[in-house]
Design a protein around this motif. Structure first.
Motif, PDB file in Angstrom:
ATOM      1  N   GLY A 226       0.818  -1.205   0.000  1.00 44.42           N
ATOM      2  CA  GLY A 226       0.000   0.000   0.000  1.00 44.42           C
ATOM      3  C   GLY A 226       0.847   1.247   0.000  1.00 44.42           C
ATOM      4  O   GLY A 226       2.065   1.204  -0.216  1.00 44.42           O
ATOM      5  N   THR A 227       0.180   2.364   0.254  1.00 39.42           N
ATOM      6  CA  THR A 227       0.831   3.670   0.255  1.00 39.42           C
ATOM      7  C   THR A 227       0.324   4.471   1.444  1.00 39.42           C
ATOM      8  O   THR A 227      -0.886   4.528   1.681  1.00 39.42           O
ATOM      9  CB  THR A 227       0.523   4.431  -1.045  1.00 39.42           C
ATOM     10  N   VAL A 228       1.230   5.071   2.187  1.00 43.36           N
ATOM     11  CA  VAL A 228       0.888   5.932   3.313  1.00 43.36           C
ATOM     12  C   VAL A 228       1.083   7.384   2.891  1.00 43.36           C
ATOM     13  O   VAL A 228       2.151   7.759   2.402  1.00 43.36           O
ATOM     14  CB  VAL A 228       1.771   5.629   4.535  1.00 43.36           C
ATOM     15  N   ARG A 229       0.050   8.176   3.046  1.00 41.51           N
ATOM     16  CA  ARG A 229       0.186   9.615   2.809  1.00 41.51           C
ATOM     17  C   ARG A 229       0.808  10.251   4.049  1.00 41.51           C
ATOM     18  O   ARG A 229       0.343  10.036   5.176  1.00 41.51           O
ATOM     19  CB  ARG A 229      -1.174  10.251   2.520  1.00 41.51           C
ATOM     20  N   VAL A 230       1.835  11.050   3.843  1.00 44.57           N
ATOM     21  CA  VAL A 230       2.561  11.707   4.928  1.00 44.57           C
ATOM     22  C   VAL A 230       2.309  13.204   4.811  1.00 44.57           C
ATOM     23  O   VAL A 230       2.755  13.859   3.860  1.00 44.57           O
ATOM     24  CB  VAL A 230       4.077  11.413   4.844  1.00 44.57           C
ATOM     25  N   ASP A 231       1.566  13.756   5.774  1.00 41.23           N
ATOM     26  CA  ASP A 231       1.240  15.175   5.738  1.00 41.23           C
ATOM     27  C   ASP A 231       1.176  15.713   7.162  1.00 41.23           C
ATOM     28  O   ASP A 231       1.649  15.054   8.092  1.00 41.23           O
ATOM     29  CB  ASP A 231      -0.078  15.418   4.977  1.00 41.23           C
ATOM     30  N   ASP A 232       0.587  16.883   7.340  1.00 40.07           N
ATOM     31  CA  ASP A 232       0.520  17.516   8.656  1.00 40.07           C
ATOM     32  C   ASP A 232      -0.929  17.511   9.121  1.00 40.07           C
ATOM     33  O   ASP A 232      -1.696  18.417   8.839  1.00 40.07           O
ATOM     34  CB  ASP A 232       1.064  18.945   8.574  1.00 40.07           C
ATOM     35  N   HIS A 233      -1.322  16.420   9.798  1.00 38.11           N
ATOM     36  CA  HIS A 233      -2.673  16.277  10.331  1.00 38.11           C
ATOM     37  C   HIS A 233      -3.724  16.428   9.236  1.00 38.11           C
ATOM     38  O   HIS A 233      -4.710  17.140   9.380  1.00 38.11           O
ATOM     39  CB  HIS A 233      -2.913  17.297  11.429  1.00 38.11           C
ATOM     40  N   GLY A 234      -3.494  15.772   8.111  1.00 36.68           N
ATOM     41  CA  GLY A 234      -4.445  15.813   7.013  1.00 36.68           C
ATOM     42  C   GLY A 234      -4.306  17.013   6.104  1.00 36.68           C
ATOM     43  O   GLY A 234      -4.984  17.098   5.070  1.00 36.68           O
ATOM     44  N   LYS A 235      -3.430  17.947   6.443  1.00 39.99           N
ATOM     45  CA  LYS A 235      -3.213  19.131   5.612  1.00 39.99           C
ATOM     46  C   LYS A 235      -1.839  19.028   4.951  1.00 39.99           C
ATOM     47  O   LYS A 235      -0.914  18.441   5.510  1.00 39.99           O
ATOM     48  CB  LYS A 235      -3.272  20.403   6.457  1.00 39.99           C
TER      49      LYS A 235
END
Length: 264
Positions: A226-235
């Protein structure tokens, strides 16, 4: 190299890629990112302000672990004085620069945006005893415009130090930004488990644009992937160029911001 930005993972949810607002509040979102297995998960923050990013998984087999957990610190300093922030306020209305541990509150209160370069610290950990292979790290740009016409504030003067382990760079001004190796660091893949995490540092550079962006981490474990999205609390993260902007620093032992040479 597996870190090119042009290939999107089929496991990444399309609905998470909408356009980001140009509001300065994007830089003041609540915190580092945590991810879990399943289709596009947003979790709540913990007591330390850690927030949840998204994750997606594939494969019906029971062989292998779920998605790795990724905790992100988007307010990391390469050294105590390396970071700059753009703030839409005159120097008389800006408090003294914070220590790294207080940077989030300082930036959030002022609506600031990392300028020139932003350093992310990613702590990646498996969700169980099984080994998780981290296959590649990609950059996804949501929005790119002219750099912010704000004042540039340096966090200190005359400092040294620097991060030296597992570091990567991103040129956000490039037409197709990609994660590149820094200082002889070896490329992906890496392996993690619950008891054997990895810490990665990503130096994101912007000189000519104001960029909203995030990362995607491709993983596999047994028959699962799979793939993990890496962001700042959904932003998305937000980084802006600061070339030619009015620049200020706060000399050691000083009591106010002083004019400095603009970035060039």
């Amino acid at each position: 190299m597996p870190t090119t930005a042009g290939t999107r993972s089929a496991a990444a949810p399309d609905e998470r890629r909408g356009s980001a607002s140009k509001s300065p509040s994007r830089a003041g979102s609540p915190g580092p990112s945590v991810s879990s297995v399943g289709g596009s998960v947003d979790g709540s923050g913990d007591g330390d302000g850690h927030a949840a990013g998204g994750a997606s998984g594939e494969g019906a087999g029971v062989d292998g672990a779920g998605a790795p957990t990724v905790v992100v610190d988007p307010y990391k300093f390469d050294d105590p004085c390396s970071q700059h922030y753009l703030v839409d306020r005159p120097a008389q209305q800006v408090p003294p620069p914070p220590n790294e541990s207080d940077a989030r509150g300082w930036v959030t209160a002022l609506g600031g945006v990392p300028s020139g370069e932003q350093l992310l610290a990613l702590t990646v950990q498996g969700s169980g005893k099984a080994t998780v292979v981290l296959k590649a790290l990609h950059v996804r740009v949501l929005d790119k415009g002219a750099p912010l016409a704000w004042n540039d504030y340096a966090m200190g003067v005359g400092c040294g130090g620097g991060v030296e382990t597992k570091s990567f760079t991103v040129d956000l001004d490039a037409g197709r930004p990609a994660v590149a190796l820094k200082g002889g660091q070896r490329d992906f893949p890496y392996k993690v488990s619950e008891s054997d995490p990895e810490v990665f540092y990503v130096f994101a550079d912007a000189q000519a644009h104001d960029v909203s962006w995030y990362l995607e981490l491709d993983w596999s474990s047994g028959t699962r992937s799979g793939t993990v999205r890496v962001d700042d609390h959904g932003k998305p993260f937000r980084t802006s160029g600061n070339v030619g902007r009015p620049a200020y620093d706060y000399p050691l032992g000083g009591s106010e911001w002083g004019k400095a040479a603009p970035a060039g």
